[in-house]
Design a protein around this motif. Structure first.
Motif, PDB file in Angstrom:
ATOM      1  N   ALA A   3       4.166   8.789   4.488  1.00  0.00           N
ATOM      2  CA  ALA A   3       4.888   7.570   4.112  1.00  0.00           C
ATOM      3  C   ALA A   3       6.026   7.225   5.070  1.00  0.00           C
ATOM      4  O   ALA A   3       6.402   6.061   5.171  1.00  0.00           O
ATOM      5  N   GLU A   9       1.867   2.391   4.750  1.00  0.00           N
ATOM      6  CA  GLU A   9       2.157   2.434   3.315  1.00  0.00           C
ATOM      7  C   GLU A   9       1.140   3.373   2.692  1.00  0.00           C
ATOM      8  O   GLU A   9      -0.048   3.269   2.977  1.00  0.00           O
ATOM      9  N   THR A  10       1.615   4.268   1.851  1.00  0.00           N
ATOM     10  CA  THR A  10       0.711   5.258   1.264  1.00  0.00           C
ATOM     11  C   THR A  10       0.799   5.266  -0.252  1.00  0.00           C
ATOM     12  O   THR A  10       1.793   4.842  -0.837  1.00  0.00           O
TER      13      THR A  10
END
Length: 86
Positions: A3, A9-10
């Motif tokens: 992240a 974006e995770t």
């Protein structure tokens, strides 16, 4: 663990009924790339969310799902196998 990378974006989710965060159709539709540890996970994901996998690329890392959360050996494998896709 990825992240903090710029432009990434995770989200994490599991397919097992006791997963802390369950995978959902919305999450699958949101993703560009979905990483799974084992081929059986990819099959489960495709079976449950086939209609929602139109956009996401599913990548099997071929890592046995028998490591503890954030175990150093697992972190090293994930860095090696996921890193090039990011």
């Amino acid at each position: 663990m990825f992240a903090s990378r710029p432009g990434v974006e995770t989200a994490s989710a599991g397919l097992a009924p006791d997963a802390e965060e369950l995978c959902s159709a919305e999450l699958v539709e949101w993703a560009d790339i979905i990483f799974v540890m084992e081929r059986v996970h990819r099959a489960k994901l495709q079976r449950r969310f086939r209609a929602h996998l139109k956009r996401a690329r599913v990548i099997c890392l071929d890592i046995p799902d028998d490591y503890a959360f954030i175990q150093p050996e697992l972190v090293a494998l994930l860095e090696k196998k996921v890193g090039p896709f990011l």
